[in-house]
Design a protein around this motif. Structure first.
Motif, PDB file in Angstrom:
ATOM      1  N   GLY A 150       0.833  -1.206   0.000  1.00 53.78           N
ATOM      2  CA  GLY A 150       0.000   0.000   0.000  1.00 53.78           C
ATOM      3  C   GLY A 150       0.859   1.244   0.000  1.00 53.78           C
ATOM      4  N   ASN A 151       0.932   1.914  -1.154  1.00 52.63           N
ATOM      5  CA  ASN A 151       1.883   3.020  -1.318  1.00 52.63           C
ATOM      6  C   ASN A 151       1.641   3.589  -2.706  1.00 52.63           C
ATOM      7  OD1 ASN A 151       4.191   4.538  -1.927  1.00 52.63           O
ATOM      8  ND2 ASN A 151       5.620   3.047  -1.090  1.00 52.63           N
ATOM      9  N   LEU A 152       1.452   4.893  -2.804  1.00 50.61           N
ATOM     10  CA  LEU A 152       1.174   5.493  -4.118  1.00 50.61           C
ATOM     11  C   LEU A 152       2.414   6.137  -4.740  1.00 50.61           C
ATOM     12  CD1 LEU A 152      -2.366   7.141  -3.783  1.00 50.61           C
ATOM     13  CD2 LEU A 152      -1.729   5.141  -5.111  1.00 50.61           C
ATOM     14  N   VAL A 153       3.591   5.890  -4.161  1.00 50.34           N
ATOM     15  CA  VAL A 153       4.787   6.532  -4.687  1.00 50.34           C
ATOM     16  C   VAL A 153       5.707   5.507  -5.374  1.00 50.34           C
ATOM     17  CG1 VAL A 153       6.716   8.065  -4.169  1.00 50.34           C
ATOM     18  CG2 VAL A 153       4.645   8.201  -2.803  1.00 50.34           C
ATOM     19  N   CYS A 154       6.360   4.690  -4.558  1.00 48.90           N
ATOM     20  CA  CYS A 154       7.463   3.880  -5.068  1.00 48.90           C
ATOM     21  C   CYS A 154       7.079   2.764  -6.044  1.00 48.90           C
ATOM     22  CB  CYS A 154       8.229   3.283  -3.903  1.00 48.90           C
ATOM     23  SG  CYS A 154       8.644   4.538  -2.691  1.00 48.90           S
ATOM     24  N   PRO A 155       5.964   2.048  -5.827  1.00 47.81           N
ATOM     25  CA  PRO A 155       5.704   0.917  -6.727  1.00 47.81           C
ATOM     26  C   PRO A 155       5.529   1.334  -8.184  1.00 47.81           C
ATOM     27  CG  PRO A 155       4.340   0.748  -4.757  1.00 47.81           C
ATOM     28  CD  PRO A 155       4.963   2.125  -4.751  1.00 47.81           C
ATOM     29  N   ALA A 156       5.267   2.620  -8.432  1.00 44.43           N
ATOM     30  CA  ALA A 156       5.048   3.076  -9.811  1.00 44.43           C
ATOM     31  C   ALA A 156       6.245   2.791 -10.696  1.00 44.43           C
ATOM     32  CB  ALA A 156       4.730   4.572  -9.822  1.00 44.43           C
ATOM     33  N   ALA A 157       7.448   2.846 -10.118  1.00 41.96           N
ATOM     34  CA  ALA A 157       8.664   2.718 -10.928  1.00 41.96           C
ATOM     35  C   ALA A 157       9.021   1.270 -11.258  1.00 41.96           C
ATOM     36  CB  ALA A 157       9.830   3.376 -10.199  1.00 41.96           C
ATOM     37  N   TYR A 158       8.355   0.308 -10.628  1.00 42.21           N
ATOM     38  CA  TYR A 158       8.772  -1.083 -10.771  1.00 42.21           C
ATOM     39  C   TYR A 158       7.775  -1.907 -11.579  1.00 42.21           C
ATOM     40  CZ  TYR A 158      12.389   0.052  -7.455  1.00 42.21           C
ATOM     41  OH  TYR A 158      13.474   0.638  -6.851  1.00 42.21           O
ATOM     42  N   ASP A 159       8.171  -2.255 -12.782  1.00 43.76           N
ATOM     43  CA  ASP A 159       7.402  -3.166 -13.613  1.00 43.76           C
ATOM     44  C   ASP A 159       7.525  -4.561 -13.007  1.00 43.76           C
ATOM     45  OD1 ASP A 159       6.103  -4.464 -15.641  1.00 43.76           O
ATOM     46  OD2 ASP A 159       7.669  -4.146 -17.146  1.00 43.76           O
ATOM     47  N   LEU A 160       6.396  -5.268 -12.897  1.00 49.21           N
ATOM     48  CA  LEU A 160       6.442  -6.614 -12.333  1.00 49.21           C
ATOM     49  C   LEU A 160       6.201  -7.674 -13.401  1.00 49.21           C
ATOM     50  CD1 LEU A 160       4.360  -6.002  -9.057  1.00 49.21           C
ATOM     51  CD2 LEU A 160       6.839  -5.863  -9.368  1.00 49.21           C
ATOM     52  N   GLY A 161       5.842  -7.214 -14.597  1.00 49.62           N
ATOM     53  CA  GLY A 161       5.506  -8.144 -15.672  1.00 49.62           C
ATOM     54  C   GLY A 161       3.999  -8.294 -15.845  1.00 49.62           C
ATOM     55  N   GLU A 162       3.244  -7.389 -15.247  1.00 48.94           N
ATOM     56  CA  GLU A 162       1.787  -7.459 -15.296  1.00 48.94           C
ATOM     57  C   GLU A 162       1.244  -7.154 -16.693  1.00 48.94           C
ATOM     58  OE1 GLU A 162       3.496  -5.098 -13.619  1.00 48.94           O
ATOM     59  OE2 GLU A 162       2.643  -3.114 -13.937  1.00 48.94           O
ATOM     60  N   SER A 163       0.012  -7.629 -16.947  1.00 49.22           N
ATOM     61  CA  SER A 163      -0.630  -7.255 -18.205  1.00 49.22           C
ATOM     62  C   SER A 163      -1.538  -6.044 -18.007  1.00 49.22           C
ATOM     63  CB  SER A 163      -1.417  -8.434 -18.781  1.00 49.22           C
ATOM     64  OG  SER A 163      -2.031  -9.198 -17.780  1.00 49.22           O
ATOM     65  N   LEU A 164      -1.908  -5.778 -16.759  1.00 51.95           N
ATOM     66  CA  LEU A 164      -2.848  -4.696 -16.483  1.00 51.95           C
ATOM     67  C   LEU A 164      -2.452  -4.022 -15.171  1.00 51.95           C
ATOM     68  CD1 LEU A 164      -5.464  -4.123 -18.157  1.00 51.95           C
ATOM     69  CD2 LEU A 164      -6.715  -5.326 -16.374  1.00 51.95           C
ATOM     70  N   ARG A 165      -2.329  -2.705 -15.208  1.00 54.27           N
ATOM     71  CA  ARG A 165      -2.019  -1.983 -13.974  1.00 54.27           C
ATOM     72  C   ARG A 165      -3.280  -1.298 -13.485  1.00 54.27           C
ATOM     73  NH1 ARG A 165       3.397   1.381 -12.467  1.00 54.27           N
ATOM     74  NH2 ARG A 165       4.432  -0.542 -13.025  1.00 54.27           N
ATOM     75  N   LEU A 166      -3.696  -1.687 -12.299  1.00 55.60           N
ATOM     76  CA  LEU A 166      -4.958  -1.210 -11.748  1.00 55.60           C
ATOM     77  C   LEU A 166      -4.671  -0.349 -10.516  1.00 55.60           C
ATOM     78  CD1 LEU A 166      -7.869  -3.745 -11.224  1.00 55.60           C
ATOM     79  CD2 LEU A 166      -7.575  -1.725  -9.848  1.00 55.60           C
ATOM     80  N   VAL A 167      -4.998   0.922 -10.600  1.00 56.51           N
ATOM     81  CA  VAL A 167      -4.767   1.831  -9.475  1.00 56.51           C
ATOM     82  C   VAL A 167      -6.113   2.191  -8.862  1.00 56.51           C
ATOM     83  CG1 VAL A 167      -3.770   4.041  -8.751  1.00 56.51           C
ATOM     84  CG2 VAL A 167      -2.688   2.735 -10.574  1.00 56.51           C
ATOM     85  N   MET A 168      -6.186   2.123  -7.544  1.00 55.65           N
ATOM     86  CA  MET A 168      -7.464   2.323  -6.872  1.00 55.65           C
ATOM     87  C   MET A 168      -7.374   3.480  -5.887  1.00 55.65           C
ATOM     88  SD  MET A 168      -9.720  -0.684  -5.318  1.00 55.65           S
ATOM     89  CE  MET A 168      -8.880  -1.081  -3.821  1.00 55.65           C
ATOM     90  N   LEU A 169      -8.441   4.295  -5.844  1.00 57.27           N
ATOM     91  CA  LEU A 169      -8.548   5.280  -4.770  1.00 57.27           C
ATOM     92  C   LEU A 169      -9.938   5.173  -4.176  1.00 57.27           C
ATOM     93  CD1 LEU A 169      -9.145   8.968  -5.777  1.00 57.27           C
ATOM     94  CD2 LEU A 169      -9.291   7.171  -7.460  1.00 57.27           C
ATOM     95  N   SER A 170     -10.021   5.328  -2.859  1.00 59.78           N
ATOM     96  CA  SER A 170     -11.329   5.230  -2.219  1.00 59.78           C
ATOM     97  C   SER A 170     -11.902   6.630  -2.066  1.00 59.78           C
ATOM     98  CB  SER A 170     -11.201   4.544  -0.857  1.00 59.78           C
ATOM     99  OG  SER A 170     -10.368   5.303  -0.007  1.00 59.78           O
ATOM    100  N   VAL A 171     -13.236   6.719  -1.983  1.00 58.53           N
ATOM    101  CA  VAL A 171     -13.897   8.028  -1.911  1.00 58.53           C
ATOM    102  C   VAL A 171     -13.475   8.811  -0.664  1.00 58.53           C
ATOM    103  CG1 VAL A 171     -15.903   7.310  -3.253  1.00 58.53           C
ATOM    104  CG2 VAL A 171     -15.947   7.083  -0.756  1.00 58.53           C
ATOM    105  N   THR A 172     -13.010   8.101   0.368  1.00 62.41           N
ATOM    106  CA  THR A 172     -12.629   8.802   1.599  1.00 62.41           C
ATOM    107  C   THR A 172     -11.268   9.496   1.482  1.00 62.41           C
ATOM    108  OG1 THR A 172     -11.632   6.788   2.457  1.00 62.41           O
ATOM    109  CG2 THR A 172     -13.904   7.181   3.072  1.00 62.41           C
TER     110      THR A 172
END
Lengths: 246, 113
Positions: A150-172
Motif C-alpha cells: 500500500g503506497n502510491l509513490v514507489c511501486p510506480a517505478a517497478y514493472d512486475l511483468g503485469e498485463s494490467l495496472r490497476l490503481v485504486m482510490l477510495s472516496v474517503t
C-alpha cells in the motif's frame, strides 16, 4: 589446521612475516574515470520481461493492484474470490512490510494466496514476484492478482511483468489524489474508485474526481465500485473478461 | 521513498566495478536522474553517505546530474518541456503520452583511484 602456509601445523603457531614495506607515500595516486551508463532499473525490467513472457505462455491475465494503505485492495479481492473465482481460477500474490494477515484473509475467502513480506522495502520488485509465483501452478489459473504494498509513490517505478495496472482510490481519500500522486495514476490502465457506498457520507464529488483522473491518465478506463455492496463489480468482471481477450 | 534500495543497487554496482578494476578507492560516483524519475536527490545523498560508510567508497563524492522532463506533442510534431506529470503541450493544450526524457535512473560513471 594452518591455512596460511599449508604447513599442517595447528592454527596458532607463529609465522615470520617479512613484508617489504617500501611504499612510496609521496607518490600521487592516479585517478581513473570509468564510464558506465548503467540503468539502475535494468535488472528489474529484465526480470519483469521474463515474468511477462511466462505469464503470457500460460495464457494468464496478471493485474498489478496498487493503492494507498486502506483503500480496500484486500476487500476487493475477497469479493472477487466470492463472485468470480468459482468460475475463473484466481490466485493472489500479496505484498506487505510485515504480517501475513492479508494472505490469511484471502485464504479464508477461498483463494490461493502467497504472502511476500518485504521487510523494509516500500514496493514489490519483479524478482520477488518471480520467486513467489514459483509456488503456483500458473497453467491452472486464469487470473493472477499481485496486491502491491500500500503506497502510491514507489511501486510506480517497478514493472512486475503485469498485463494490467490497476490503481485504486477510495472516496474517503479525496478527489485530488490523482493530482497529488500523478506518476502512479499516469501509469494506470484501469482506475477504480472504491467504497462508493460511502460517497454521500463524505460528500464525494464524482465529477471532480473523474476530471482529475482524466487529466493525469487520459487513456485509463475508470470504474466506480463498492466491494461491500457489489455495486460496479459486474462491470469489473466484464473488463477482466476482455482483459483475457474476450 | 525507495532511494535507499536504489542506492544499495548503486553501491553494489560501484563496488563490483571498483574491485574488477583493481581500484583502492572510489573517489566519486556520478548519477543521471530524470526530474520525473520519482527520486529525491536529497534522499539519495543521505542514503549514499549511510551505505558507503565502511567501504572503499566511504567519503566519496556523489554527483547528480538532473535531466529535465521532455515531452513530445504528436499534433504539433515537436518536443516541449514541462516539469509535471501531466504533459500538457503549451502550444495546443493536448495531453502528451510520450515522455522522451525525465525518467532516467543511471549510474553514469565512477572515479577510481
Amino acid at each position: 589446521m594452518c591455512l596460511d602456509c599449508n604447513c599442517g601445523q595447528p592454527q596458532n603457531h607463529s609465522h615470520d612475516h617479512s613484508h617489504d614495506h617500501s611504499h612510496d607515500h609521496g607518490k600521487k595516486h592516479s585517478h581513473t574515470h570509468l564510464q558506465l551508463g548503467l540503468d539502475l532499473l535494468a535488472r528489474n525490467n529484465e526480470l519483469a520481461q521474463q515474468n511477462r513472457q511466462r505469464f503470457a505462455s500460460s495464457g494468464l491475465t496478471v493485474i498489478n493492484l496498487l493503492s494507498s494503505p486502506g483503500s480496500g485492495k484486500t476487500a476487493l479481492l475477497e469479493r472477487l474470490a466470492k463472485d468470480w473465482a468459482p468460475q475463473h481460477p484466481l490466485a493472489v500474490v500479496v505484498g506487505d512490510l510485515a504480517t501475513d494477515n492479508d494472505a490469511q484473509r484471502l485464504r479464508r475467502a477461498g483463494v490461493e494466496a502467497i504472502q511476500i513480506t518485504t521487510g523494509q522495502a516500500c514496493h514489490l520488485e519483479a524478482a520477488m514476484v518471480q520467486r513467489a509465483v514459483a509456488e503456483l501452478q500458473l497453467n491452472e489459473l486464469e487470473l493472477l492478482v499481485i496486491e502491491n504494498v500500500g503506497n502510491l509513490v514507489c511501486p510506480a517505478a517497478y514493472d512486475l511483468g503485469e498485463s494490467l495496472r490497476l490503481v485504486m482510490l477510495s472516496v474517503t481519500e479525496g478527489e485530488d489524489k490523482p493530482l497529488k500522486y500523478p506518476s502512479m495514476f499516469q501509469s494506470a490502465d484501469l482506475v477504480l474508485i472504491s467504497k462508493i457506498d460511502l460517497a454521500s457520507a463524505v460528500e464525494f464529488n464524482h465529477g471532480l474526481a473523474h476530471r482529475h483522473i482524466k487529466q493525469v491518465a487520459p487513456a485509463a478506463t475508470v470504474l466506480e465500485l463498492s466491494a461491500k455492496t457489489g455495486a460496479g463489480m459486474e462491470q469489473l468482471y466484464g473488463l477482466l473478461q476482455q482483459g483475457r481477450g474476450g | 521513498m525507495h532511494e535507499l534500495s536504489l542506492m544499495e543497487t548503486i553501491r553494489d554496482l560501484a563496488l563490483n566495478q571498483a574491485q574488477s578494476h583493481g581500484a583502492a578507492r572510489i573517489e566519486a560516483v556520478r548519477l543521471r536522474i530524470g526530474s520525473l524519475a520519482g527520486v529525491e536527490p536529497e534522499a539519495l545523498n543521505f542514503a549514499f553517505e549511510v551505505l558507503m560508510a565502511n567501504t572503499i567508497g566511504a567519503g566519496a563524492r556523489l554527483e547528480i546530474e538532473t535531466l529535465p522532463a521532455e515531452w513530445f506533442c504528436a499534433p504539433c510534431a515537436r518536443p516541449f518541456r514541462a516539469e509535471d506529470y501531466l504533459g500538457l503541450c503549451p502550444s495546443c493544450g493536448a495531453i502528451s503520452r510520450e515522455l522522451r526524457q525525465g525518467r532516467e535512473l543511471q549510474l553514469t560513471s565512477l572515479e577510481l583511484s
